[in-house]
Design an enzyme around this catalytic site. Structure first.
Site, short mmCIF file in Angstrom:
data_model
loop_
_atom_site.label_atom_id
_atom_site.label_comp_id
_atom_site.label_asym_id
_atom_site.label_seq_id
_atom_site.Cartn_x
_atom_site.Cartn_y
_atom_site.Cartn_z
CG HIS A 78 -1.74 -1.24 1.38
ND1 HIS A 78 -3.00 -1.43 0.85
CD2 HIS A 78 -1.42 -2.40 2.00
CE1 HIS A 78 -3.42 -2.64 1.15
NE2 HIS A 78 -2.49 -3.26 1.84
CB SER A 133 12.05 22.13 -16.07
OG SER A 133 11.25 23.29 -16.18
CE LYS A 185 10.80 19.25 -11.70
NZ LYS A 185 9.54 19.62 -12.36
CD GLU A 197 7.47 12.08 -15.83
OE1 GLU A 197 6.82 12.71 -15.02
OE2 GLU A 197 8.32 12.63 -16.56
#
Ligand code: ARG
Length: 463
Positions: free
Chosen positions: A156, A277, A283, A290
């Site tokens: 979880h 970024s 970043k 992704e």
């Protein structure tokens, strides 16, 4: 525009309909398999007494030239070419003359396309198997390098029990073993020869189909001509296999995205596998992961699309079946990029053992505390309850389990003895799980050996 089937038509095909009907833009990829299939068919026609050896030689030589034109990218498509089969045959006849018109004797594009597509998929699967083996090896190397490195394990997404990096990484290895087995099974079901089924009822010429199968690298001959030209379950099988690989890689990606975040900081992605970024200078984004996670969506979509196309199709060939190739090509192309990128990312991953160690809080050993009570004779259910109370006590004192004194523990249960503190030892907790598949060093070593054997045991059959 000249059509190979133009004889019974007085009028011309509407230009837009020609475009709509055509599959050349994507099935040109099948040129090599189409030509290989045709060469075998020409030889088969000699055996059947349809062609002389001299005629077959001329056809085979012509087909070799057509193939050469494709390979050197000099093949010129004609406006009337509607698919790879008509394009190859049209060009063959230009090269060899009228004898080229004998090649299609006893054959239909229906068995021709099923044959070429199956051949293509068999080779594609072999190609994918090699990429998957590279990814498996990258996972194995990572596991071997940090086999016993402790880290928290989760259920979880909450701290559960200690595990090791090697154990975690191999958890993403074994699904790929099953994926590769699945692909090997798909390949075996794909390696059934449809050629000789003709349009639907079987060829009227005594072609030796067993010989054709063997010459083309198929392992069996289809037993029903109607089934052979109409089913595409092999393509759907492949797309399921591809979707499952996509899902497995999406899970690995998701977890590495979390692990590479500032909050976890367990891993650092190499610069080669991350991006920046355009706005925020600090970043470092896990775009690669992704995208891998995102591509699972389209892989599932390809499967869903083909299954929907196949549903309710009447026997035998229907033009709907032309919709079978694009999702298969696209799934293959997607995986041919995704899998090697993932292999490179895994191989270049840097770990941060300190960040993992910092998360190894005593709560992860609550199960071991219950096991301690079980060893002292308490039924597990009661032991679970007692430890639950201990956890509650620690929480009420805003302390961790190891901050509690022996008298704190004994206030909850008299079964706690002085030796209880020995429970709070991560290496001991890891070492206590000695079962096959557990976290003990010996079990992990055995698992690693099994993984190495598994990589090489999925057979990669060359067509
Ligand atoms: N381009 C077609 C396909 O991909 C080839 C088979 C055409 N057969 C036919 N009877 N129209 O399915």
């Amino acid at each position: 525009m000249t059509k190979l089937w133009g004889g019974r038509f007085a009028g011309q095909t509407d230009a837009l309909v020609h475009e709509f009907n055509a599959s050349l833009s994507f099935d040109r990829r099948l040129y090599a398999e189409d030509i290989t299939g045709s060469m075998a068919w020409a030889r088969g026609l000699v055996g059947a007494g349809v062609l002389t050896a001299v005629e077959a030689d001329a056809i085979v030589a012509g087909l070799a030239q057509v193939r050469q034109e494709f390979e050197s990218e000099t093949f010129a498509f004609a406006p009337g070419d509607e698919d790879i089969h008509t394009a190859v045959e049209r060009r063959l006849t230009e090269i060899v003359g009228d004898v080229g018109g004998k090649l299609h004797t006893g054959r239909s594009r229906n068995d021709q396309v099923a044959t070429g597509f199956r051949l293509w998929l068999m080779a594609a699967i072999d190609h994918l198997q090699a990429h998957l083996a590279d990814l498996q090896n990258a996972l194995i190397t990572s596991a071997e390098t940090h086999l016993n490195l402790p880290m928290p394990g989760y259920t979880h997404l909450q701290h559960a029990q200690p595990i090791t990096w090697g154990h975690w990484v191999l958890a993403h290895f074994w699904p790929l073993v099953r994926d590769r087995e699945r692909l090997a099974q798909v390949r075996a079901r794909t390696a059934v020869l449809p050629l000789g089924s003709a349009a639907l009822a079987g060829t009227a010429y005594p072609v030796d189909r067993a010989w054709l199968a063997q010459a083309l690298g198929f392992t069996a001959v289809s037993q029903n001509s109607l089934d052979a030209v109409s089913d595409r379950d092999f393509a759907a099988d492949f797309l399921y296999g591809a979707a499952m690989i996509g899902l497995h890689l999406s899970r690995l990606s998701e977890q590495l995205i979390l692990f590479s975040s500032s909050e976890f900081g367990f891993v650092r992605l190499d610069d080669a596998y991350s991006t920046g970024s355009s706005l925020m200078p600090q970043k470092k984004n896990p775009d690669t992961l992704e995208l891998t996670r995102g591509k699972a969506g389209r892989l599932v979509g390809y499967l869903t699309g083909l299954l929907t196309t196949l549903k309710g199709l009447p026997s035998t060939y229907d033009k709907d079946l032309q919709e079978d190739k694009e999702p298969v090509f696209a799934a293959f192309d997607t995986l041919c990029l995704t899998v090697p990128v993932m292999a490179g990312l895994v191989a270049s991953l840097a770990l941060n053992p300190e960040r993992m160690a910092a998360q190894l809080e005593p709560g992860l050993l609550a199960t071991d505390l219950a096991d301690y009570l079980v060893r002292r004779g308490l039924p597990f259910r009661q032991a679970h309850h007692v430890v639950g109370e201990v956890v509650q006590l620690a929480e009420s004192k805003a302390a961790s389990l190891t901050d509690l004194t022996l008298s704190d523990l004994q206030a909850v249960s008299g079964m706690f003895g002085e030796d209880v503190l020995a429970v709070f030892d991560v290496p001991a907790a890891l070492a206590s799980r000695q079962v096959t598949g557990g976290t003990a060093p010996d079990a992990l070593r055995a698992q690693l050996m099994a993984a190495k054997t598994a990589v090489s045991s999925v057979s990669i059959v060359k067509p």
